[in-house]
Design a protein around this motif. Structure first.
Motif, PDB file in Angstrom:
ATOM      1  N   GLU A  12       0.841  -1.202   0.000  1.00 26.72           N
ATOM      2  CA  GLU A  12       0.000   0.000   0.000  1.00 26.72           C
ATOM      3  C   GLU A  12       0.878   1.255   0.000  1.00 26.72           C
ATOM      4  OE1 GLU A  12      -2.906   0.426   3.286  1.00 26.72           O
ATOM      5  OE2 GLU A  12      -4.278   1.009   1.669  1.00 26.72           O
ATOM      6  N   LEU A  13       1.943   1.229   0.776  1.00 27.54           N
ATOM      7  CA  LEU A  13       2.877   2.371   0.800  1.00 27.54           C
ATOM      8  C   LEU A  13       3.507   2.550  -0.584  1.00 27.54           C
ATOM      9  CD1 LEU A  13       4.463   1.538   4.270  1.00 27.54           C
ATOM     10  CD2 LEU A  13       3.119   3.593   3.783  1.00 27.54           C
ATOM     11  N   VAL A  14       3.887   1.439  -1.210  1.00 25.65           N
ATOM     12  CA  VAL A  14       4.474   1.494  -2.560  1.00 25.65           C
ATOM     13  C   VAL A  14       3.479   2.136  -3.535  1.00 25.65           C
ATOM     14  CG1 VAL A  14       5.175   0.068  -4.541  1.00 25.65           C
ATOM     15  CG2 VAL A  14       6.067  -0.444  -2.253  1.00 25.65           C
ATOM     16  N   SER A  15       2.219   1.711  -3.481  1.00 28.73           N
ATOM     17  CA  SER A  15       1.211   2.267  -4.401  1.00 28.73           C
ATOM     18  C   SER A  15       1.019   3.760  -4.165  1.00 28.73           C
ATOM     19  CB  SER A  15      -0.132   1.551  -4.225  1.00 28.73           C
ATOM     20  OG  SER A  15       0.003   0.212  -4.593  1.00 28.73           O
ATOM     21  N   TRP A  16       0.987   4.174  -2.920  1.00 32.45           N
ATOM     22  CA  TRP A  16       0.795   5.604  -2.621  1.00 32.45           C
ATOM     23  C   TRP A  16       1.986   6.420  -3.134  1.00 32.45           C
ATOM     24  CZ3 TRP A  16      -0.950   4.828   3.162  1.00 32.45           C
ATOM     25  CH2 TRP A  16      -2.294   4.412   3.191  1.00 32.45           C
ATOM     26  N   ILE A  17       3.192   5.877  -3.009  1.00 26.01           N
ATOM     27  CA  ILE A  17       4.374   6.595  -3.515  1.00 26.01           C
ATOM     28  C   ILE A  17       4.274   6.716  -5.034  1.00 26.01           C
ATOM     29  CG2 ILE A  17       6.889   6.491  -3.800  1.00 26.01           C
ATOM     30  CD1 ILE A  17       6.910   5.057  -0.973  1.00 26.01           C
ATOM     31  N   GLN A  18       3.912   5.626  -5.703  1.00 24.05           N
ATOM     32  CA  GLN A  18       3.770   5.682  -7.177  1.00 24.05           C
ATOM     33  C   GLN A  18       2.746   6.733  -7.584  1.00 24.05           C
ATOM     34  OE1 GLN A  18       2.740   1.801  -8.620  1.00 24.05           O
ATOM     35  NE2 GLN A  18       4.679   0.874  -8.010  1.00 24.05           N
ATOM     36  N   GLU A  19       1.619   6.774  -6.852  1.00 25.23           N
ATOM     37  CA  GLU A  19       0.545   7.724  -7.201  1.00 25.23           C
ATOM     38  C   GLU A  19       0.968   9.176  -6.993  1.00 25.23           C
ATOM     39  OE1 GLU A  19      -2.756   6.434  -4.781  1.00 25.23           O
ATOM     40  OE2 GLU A  19      -2.760   4.486  -5.789  1.00 25.23           O
ATOM     41  N   ALA A  20       1.970   9.379  -6.149  1.00 30.03           N
ATOM     42  CA  ALA A  20       2.425  10.754  -5.856  1.00 30.03           C
ATOM     43  C   ALA A  20       3.161  11.364  -7.039  1.00 30.03           C
ATOM     44  CB  ALA A  20       3.336  10.743  -4.625  1.00 30.03           C
ATOM     45  N   ARG A  21       3.693  10.498  -7.911  1.00 31.06           N
ATOM     46  CA  ARG A  21       4.487  10.967  -9.052  1.00 31.06           C
ATOM     47  C   ARG A  21       3.649  11.886  -9.940  1.00 31.06           C
ATOM     48  NH1 ARG A  21       6.678   9.279 -14.166  1.00 31.06           N
ATOM     49  NH2 ARG A  21       8.942   9.361 -14.096  1.00 31.06           N
ATOM     50  N   GLY A  22       4.150  13.086 -10.162  1.00 29.04           N
ATOM     51  CA  GLY A  22       3.442  14.028 -11.022  1.00 29.04           C
ATOM     52  C   GLY A  22       2.276  14.741 -10.359  1.00 29.04           C
ATOM     53  N   LEU A  48      12.447   1.484  -1.565  1.00 25.98           N
ATOM     54  CA  LEU A  48      13.570   2.158  -2.235  1.00 25.98           C
ATOM     55  C   LEU A  48      13.252   2.340  -3.721  1.00 25.98           C
ATOM     56  CD1 LEU A  48      16.495   3.180  -2.642  1.00 25.98           C
ATOM     57  CD2 LEU A  48      17.170   0.776  -2.859  1.00 25.98           C
ATOM     58  N   ASP A  49      12.777   1.269  -4.364  1.00 21.04           N
ATOM     59  CA  ASP A  49      12.494   1.343  -5.803  1.00 21.04           C
ATOM     60  C   ASP A  49      11.375   2.343  -6.092  1.00 21.04           C
ATOM     61  OD1 ASP A  49      14.468  -0.494  -6.271  1.00 21.04           O
ATOM     62  OD2 ASP A  49      13.126  -2.179  -6.668  1.00 21.04           O
ATOM     63  N   ALA A  50      10.343   2.341  -5.267  1.00 16.46           N
ATOM     64  CA  ALA A  50       9.229   3.279  -5.476  1.00 16.46           C
ATOM     65  C   ALA A  50       9.713   4.721  -5.298  1.00 16.46           C
ATOM     66  CB  ALA A  50       8.096   2.976  -4.494  1.00 16.46           C
ATOM     67  N   LEU A  51      10.492   4.965  -4.260  1.00 18.62           N
ATOM     68  CA  LEU A  51      10.983   6.326  -4.019  1.00 18.62           C
ATOM     69  C   LEU A  51      11.961   6.758  -5.109  1.00 18.62           C
ATOM     70  CD1 LEU A  51      11.392   6.067  -0.138  1.00 18.62           C
ATOM     71  CD2 LEU A  51       9.750   7.536  -1.343  1.00 18.62           C
ATOM     72  N   SER A  52      12.632   5.780  -5.724  1.00 13.12           N
ATOM     73  CA  SER A  52      13.591   6.091  -6.791  1.00 13.12           C
ATOM     74  C   SER A  52      12.900   6.533  -8.068  1.00 13.12           C
ATOM     75  CB  SER A  52      14.452   4.869  -7.125  1.00 13.12           C
ATOM     76  OG  SER A  52      15.131   4.437  -5.996  1.00 13.12           O
ATOM     77  N   LEU A  53      11.662   6.105  -8.279  1.00 10.39           N
ATOM     78  CA  LEU A  53      10.989   6.429  -9.544  1.00 10.39           C
ATOM     79  C   LEU A  53      10.083   7.651  -9.436  1.00 10.39           C
ATOM     80  CD1 LEU A  53       7.766   5.582  -9.454  1.00 10.39           C
ATOM     81  CD2 LEU A  53       8.661   3.281  -9.605  1.00 10.39           C
ATOM     82  N   VAL A  54       9.930   8.181  -8.224  1.00  8.45           N
ATOM     83  CA  VAL A  54       8.870   9.167  -8.014  1.00  8.45           C
ATOM     84  C   VAL A  54       9.255  10.581  -8.469  1.00  8.45           C
ATOM     85  CG1 VAL A  54       9.355   9.860  -5.626  1.00  8.45           C
ATOM     86  CG2 VAL A  54       6.999   9.609  -6.380  1.00  8.45           C
TER      87      VAL A  54
END
Ligand code: DQA
Length: 149
Positions: free
Chosen positions: A57-67, A87-93
């Motif tokens: 769920e944290l990963v999904s929320w980080i992805q959704e934050a992008r943009g 780490l991977d999610a924060l790296s792509l955001v």
């Protein structure tokens, strides 16, 4: 341009107030959220304050934050020390990120000395209790304003 900061809280932080108050203090997560809302108002920012006990769920929320969001303040709690997925999610955001810990993780168990997410954080704040969240908002405001210049 968005001026909303995603304030993310990981596992067991919903238990603040009753959880080991000698380490984490007596404030609840709702108290910290209220203080963050006041601080964000002073800084002309909005916040989206969330907590989850679930890594995905944290990963999904980080992805959704992008943009969409202007930055992320994250206390990933125990996932700090275990999660390549975070780490991977924060790296792509592609957003400024401040890592927060209420306790001084370096004065505690050695497994807490390593953070998977610090390498992609603009800064790390630990050991200052809930004040660390307010300092993280200050830091994000500065980073956002300076990148807008
Ligand atoms: C924490 C420190 C972590 O080591 C721990 O697992 C937590 C909270 C902190 O805020 O001090 O759950 O992130």
């Amino acid at each position: 341009m968005s001026s909303t900061i995603l304030v993310l809280n990981g596992p067991n932080l919903n238990m603040l107030g009753v959880r080991q108050p000698e380490i984490y203090g007596s404030e609840t997560l709702a108290d910290i959220e209220s203080a963050c809302r006041v601080k964000a108002g002073e800084l002309d920012l909005a916040i989206d304050f969330r907590q989850s006990n679930h890594e995905g769920e944290l990963v999904s929320w980080i992805q959704e934050a992008r943009g969409k969001m202007a930055g992320i303040a994250i206390n990933a709690a125990a996932y700090t020390h275990t999660s390549v997925a975070l780490l991977d999610a924060l790296s792509l955001v592609e957003l400024p990120i401040i890592e927060i810990h209420l306790s001084n993780v370096y004065a505690r168990d050695s497994f807490r000395h390593h953070s998977y997410i610090s390498p992609v954080a603009n800064g790390v704040i630990c050991g200052l209790g809930s004040h660390g969240y307010l300092l993280a908002l200050d830091a994000l405001k500065r980073i956002i304003d300076s990148s807008a210049e």
